[in-house]
Scaffold this motif. Structure first.
Motif, PDB file in Angstrom:
ATOM      1  N   THR A  19     -30.791 -28.893  -9.786  1.00 11.60           N
ATOM      2  CA  THR A  19     -31.555 -28.485  -8.611  1.00 11.60           C
ATOM      3  C   THR A  19     -30.627 -27.915  -7.549  1.00 11.60           C
ATOM      4  N   GLY A  20     -29.453 -28.522  -7.385  1.00 10.19           N
ATOM      5  CA  GLY A  20     -28.461 -28.011  -6.434  1.00 10.19           C
ATOM      6  C   GLY A  20     -27.954 -26.626  -6.818  1.00 10.19           C
ATOM      7  N   ILE A  21     -27.703 -26.420  -8.105  1.00 10.63           N
ATOM      8  CA  ILE A  21     -27.262 -25.097  -8.566  1.00 10.63           C
ATOM      9  C   ILE A  21     -28.324 -24.060  -8.214  1.00 10.63           C
ATOM     10  N   TRP A  22     -29.561 -24.381  -8.510  1.00  9.25           N
ATOM     11  CA  TRP A  22     -30.648 -23.433  -8.229  1.00  9.25           C
ATOM     12  C   TRP A  22     -30.830 -23.229  -6.730  1.00  9.25           C
ATOM     13  N   PHE A  23     -30.724 -24.304  -5.949  1.00  9.34           N
ATOM     14  CA  PHE A  23     -30.863 -24.194  -4.498  1.00  9.34           C
ATOM     15  C   PHE A  23     -29.787 -23.281  -3.914  1.00  9.34           C
ATOM     16  N   PHE A  24     -28.533 -23.532  -4.274  1.00 10.89           N
ATOM     17  CA  PHE A  24     -27.445 -22.705  -3.743  1.00 10.89           C
ATOM     18  C   PHE A  24     -27.532 -21.270  -4.257  1.00 10.89           C
ATOM     19  N   GLY A  25     -27.973 -21.100  -5.497  1.00  8.49           N
ATOM     20  CA  GLY A  25     -28.119 -19.749  -6.035  1.00  8.49           C
ATOM     21  C   GLY A  25     -29.193 -18.950  -5.321  1.00  8.49           C
ATOM     22  N   ILE A  26     -30.329 -19.568  -5.100  1.00  7.52           N
ATOM     23  CA  ILE A  26     -31.427 -18.880  -4.408  1.00  7.52           C
ATOM     24  C   ILE A  26     -31.077 -18.659  -2.939  1.00  7.52           C
ATOM     25  N   SER A  27     -30.444 -19.657  -2.315  1.00  6.60           N
ATOM     26  CA  SER A  27     -30.016 -19.493  -0.920  1.00  6.60           C
ATOM     27  C   SER A  27     -29.016 -18.352  -0.781  1.00  6.60           C
ATOM     28  N   GLY A  28     -28.052 -18.297  -1.680  1.00  5.53           N
ATOM     29  CA  GLY A  28     -27.069 -17.217  -1.651  1.00  5.53           C
ATOM     30  C   GLY A  28     -27.702 -15.862  -1.872  1.00  5.53           C
ATOM     31  N   LEU A  29     -28.688 -15.809  -2.754  1.00  9.50           N
ATOM     32  CA  LEU A  29     -29.393 -14.554  -3.008  1.00  9.50           C
ATOM     33  C   LEU A  29     -30.155 -14.106  -1.760  1.00  9.50           C
ATOM     34  N   ILE A  30     -30.766 -15.028  -1.051  1.00  9.53           N
ATOM     35  CA  ILE A  30     -31.475 -14.701   0.189  1.00  9.53           C
ATOM     36  C   ILE A  30     -30.492 -14.204   1.248  1.00  9.53           C
ATOM     37  N   ILE A  31     -29.349 -14.880   1.374  1.00  6.23           N
ATOM     38  CA  ILE A  31     -28.345 -14.468   2.358  1.00  6.23           C
ATOM     39  C   ILE A  31     -27.801 -13.080   2.023  1.00  6.23           C
ATOM     40  N   ALA A  32     -27.489 -12.858   0.753  1.00  8.46           N
ATOM     41  CA  ALA A  32     -27.003 -11.532   0.342  1.00  8.46           C
ATOM     42  C   ALA A  32     -28.080 -10.479   0.569  1.00  8.46           C
ATOM     43  N   GLY A  33     -29.332 -10.831   0.313  1.00  4.66           N
ATOM     44  CA  GLY A  33     -30.441  -9.898   0.566  1.00  4.66           C
ATOM     45  C   GLY A  33     -30.548  -9.536   2.035  1.00  4.66           C
ATOM     46  N   ARG A  34     -30.353 -10.502   2.905  1.00  2.53           N
ATOM     47  CA  ARG A  34     -30.375 -10.222   4.349  1.00  2.53           C
ATOM     48  C   ARG A  34     -29.244  -9.265   4.722  1.00  2.53           C
ATOM     49  N   GLN A  35     -28.071  -9.486   4.167  1.00  2.00           N
ATOM     50  CA  GLN A  35     -26.948  -8.608   4.477  1.00  2.00           C
ATOM     51  C   GLN A  35     -27.184  -7.196   3.934  1.00  2.00           C
ATOM     52  N   ILE A  36     -27.721  -7.094   2.745  1.00  2.00           N
ATOM     53  CA  ILE A  36     -28.042  -5.780   2.175  1.00  2.00           C
ATOM     54  C   ILE A  36     -29.075  -5.065   3.042  1.00  2.00           C
TER      55      ILE A  36
END
Length: 166
Positions: free
Chosen positions: A73-90
């Protein structure tokens, strides 16, 4: 083919940890050797890769039932959170210049002066320096990070689904 799938399944958490920590190391080398100062969203993305790696190590070494569920669950949480953060930067990088929000104070100051939740809000709502695109090799840093988060998260999900089937 089954041997190849088993090879990756047995080592999936090691692979996730190795790739996550490797990406953080590469980002750090770009900062030190290349002189690329990371923006606050870049730092949050590094933290998410570190979180994915730590959770994968937790699963690898303490892979009991409850710990394993928490780690995945932590792997998925950090992965999705990172994807959202990268999406915001993009998103910020593709805005026209006149629509880019104002820059936030430096990250060191924010972490010293504000509670962490306010730091998150400040960085996400107003950080124009994350809209700068310093480096590009086919894609820029944020786009590569988004691909990394997506690939590692999907790899983790696939390994969990295949493991449950066998």
């Amino acid at each position: 083919m089954q041997q190849l799938i088993n090879f990756f399944l047995v080592r999936s958490n090691f692979i996730i940890a190795f790739v996550s920590f490797g990406l953080v190391l590469v980002a750090y080398l770009f900062e030190i050797l290349g002189g690329f100062e990371p923006c606050p969203l870049c730092l949050f993305q590094r933290w998410c890769f570190m979180g994915m790696g730590l959770m994968a190590l937790l699963k690898l070494f303490l892979g009991g039932k409850k710990t394993g569920i928490l780690a995945v669950t932590g792997i998925w949480f950090f992965g999705i959170s990172g994807l959202i953060i990268a999406g915001r930067q993009i998103y910020l990088q593709h805005l026209p210049k006149e629509l880019v929000p104002s820059c936030a104070p430096p990250m060191d100051f924010l972490l010293d002066a504000l509670p962490f939740t306010e730091v998150l809000a400040t960085v996400f709502l107003a950080d124009g320096n994350c809209a700068e695109e310093d480096w590009r090799f086919i894609l820029n840093f944020a786009e590569w990070a988004a691909l990394g988060f997506l690939a590692l998260t999907l790899f983790s999900i696939a390994s969990q689904l295949i493991t449950k089937r066998t």
